[in-house]
Scaffold this motif. Structure first.
Motif, PDB file in Angstrom:
ATOM      1  N   THR A 238      41.535  42.235  49.226  1.00  0.00           N
ATOM      2  CA  THR A 238      41.403  41.760  47.839  1.00  0.00           C
ATOM      3  C   THR A 238      42.517  42.144  46.952  1.00  0.00           C
ATOM      4  OG1 THR A 238      40.062  43.547  46.852  1.00  0.00           O
ATOM      5  CG2 THR A 238      38.609  41.898  48.590  1.00  0.00           C
ATOM      6  N   LEU A 239      42.482  41.830  45.741  1.00  0.00           N
ATOM      7  CA  LEU A 239      43.367  42.187  44.850  1.00  0.00           C
ATOM      8  C   LEU A 239      42.782  43.254  43.867  1.00  0.00           C
ATOM      9  CD1 LEU A 239      44.809  38.808  43.865  1.00  0.00           C
ATOM     10  CD2 LEU A 239      45.263  40.250  45.809  1.00  0.00           C
ATOM     11  N   HIS A 240      41.756  43.830  44.426  1.00  0.00           N
ATOM     12  CA  HIS A 240      41.326  45.045  43.423  1.00  0.00           C
ATOM     13  C   HIS A 240      41.764  46.182  43.683  1.00  0.00           C
ATOM     14  CE1 HIS A 240      37.905  42.410  41.770  1.00  0.00           C
ATOM     15  NE2 HIS A 240      37.862  41.786  42.948  1.00  0.00           N
ATOM     16  N   ARG A 241      41.836  47.066  42.568  1.00  0.00           N
ATOM     17  CA  ARG A 241      42.735  48.334  42.770  1.00  0.00           C
ATOM     18  C   ARG A 241      42.406  49.059  43.994  1.00  0.00           C
ATOM     19  NH1 ARG A 241      44.401  50.887  37.255  1.00  0.00           N
ATOM     20  NH2 ARG A 241      45.155  48.836  37.112  1.00  0.00           N
TER      21      ARG A 241
ATOM     22  N   HIS B 147      42.213  33.537  46.191  1.00  0.00           N
ATOM     23  CA  HIS B 147      41.783  35.041  45.682  1.00  0.00           C
ATOM     24  C   HIS B 147      40.903  34.851  44.243  1.00  0.00           C
ATOM     25  CE1 HIS B 147      44.681  37.110  47.989  1.00  0.00           C
ATOM     26  NE2 HIS B 147      45.566  36.309  47.805  1.00  0.00           N
ATOM     27  N   PRO B 148      39.787  34.182  44.248  1.00  0.00           N
ATOM     28  CA  PRO B 148      38.852  33.781  43.128  1.00  0.00           C
ATOM     29  C   PRO B 148      38.419  35.108  42.641  1.00  0.00           C
ATOM     30  CG  PRO B 148      37.794  33.121  45.067  1.00  0.00           C
ATOM     31  CD  PRO B 148      39.068  33.491  45.512  1.00  0.00           C
ATOM     32  N   ASP B 149      38.506  35.405  41.481  1.00  0.00           N
ATOM     33  CA  ASP B 149      38.285  36.683  40.728  1.00  0.00           C
ATOM     34  C   ASP B 149      38.805  37.794  41.498  1.00  0.00           C
ATOM     35  OD1 ASP B 149      36.555  35.445  38.918  1.00  0.00           O
ATOM     36  OD2 ASP B 149      34.778  35.338  40.566  1.00  0.00           O
ATOM     37  N   GLY B 150      39.891  37.642  42.016  1.00  0.00           N
ATOM     38  CA  GLY B 150      40.663  38.787  42.389  1.00  0.00           C
ATOM     39  C   GLY B 150      39.913  39.015  44.004  1.00  0.00           C
TER      40      GLY B 150
END
Ligand code: HEC
Length: 125
Positions: free
Chosen positions: A72-75, A60-63
């Motif tokens: 991804t881990l973006h909101r 998860h580079p840079d989310g």
């Protein structure tokens, strides 16, 4: 004179014992052992960014997400996958959906897992 000589011998023996450092070696090994990390005390809990870099950033580079661009881990991505709280993220660490590796409590304590989750929610918007 006699007493002084004896003192010196004792000191010398102590110095040799310290220099051979058997007990030192052992404590160093304990520090890097994964088991020791899991039982880290409050004071030694690492910050979320360091934990994220160590355990999550490879996939998860840079989310982001190197193998599943929809997760991804973006909101916005988290939200569309119904992940909105720290608990939601911790749950995924404990029980991933499919290809993600599982992080159990022997790898990441509940506290470390929550610290990472908090970091993700704050950082990747
Ligand atoms: C080996 C690669 C890998 C590592 C390491 C990894 N993940 Fe994942 N992660 C994935 C994949 C692949 C997915 C997509 C769902 C699945 O296949 O399980 C995912 C999905 C997620 C999701 C859901 C995202 C969404 O939008 O639905 C969260 C949250 C998450 N990971 C958190 C973490 C955390 C926190 C860590 C570190 C403790 C971590 N991941 C480490 C590969 C990884």
């Amino acid at each position: 004179m006699h007493v002084k000589m004896a003192d010196r011998i004792v000191l010398l023996a102590l110095a040799i014992a310290a220099a051979t450092g058997c007990s030192n070696d052992q404590s160093q090994k304990t520090v890097v052992a994964p088991a020791a990390q899991a039982t880290a005390t409050r004071e030694s809990v690492r910050d979320g960014e360091a934990l994220f870099r160590q355990y999550c950033a490879s996939c998860h580079p840079d989310g982001g997400n190197v193998s599943d661009p929809g997760r991804t881990l973006h909101r916005s991505a988290l939200k569309s996958n119904h992940i909105t709280t720290q608990e939601d993220i911790v749950r995924i660490m404990r029980k991933p959906l499919s290809r993600m590796i599982r992080f159990d409590t022997s790898t990441l304590s509940d506290e470390d897992a929550r610290t990472i989750a908090e970091y993700i929610l704050k950082t990747f918007r």
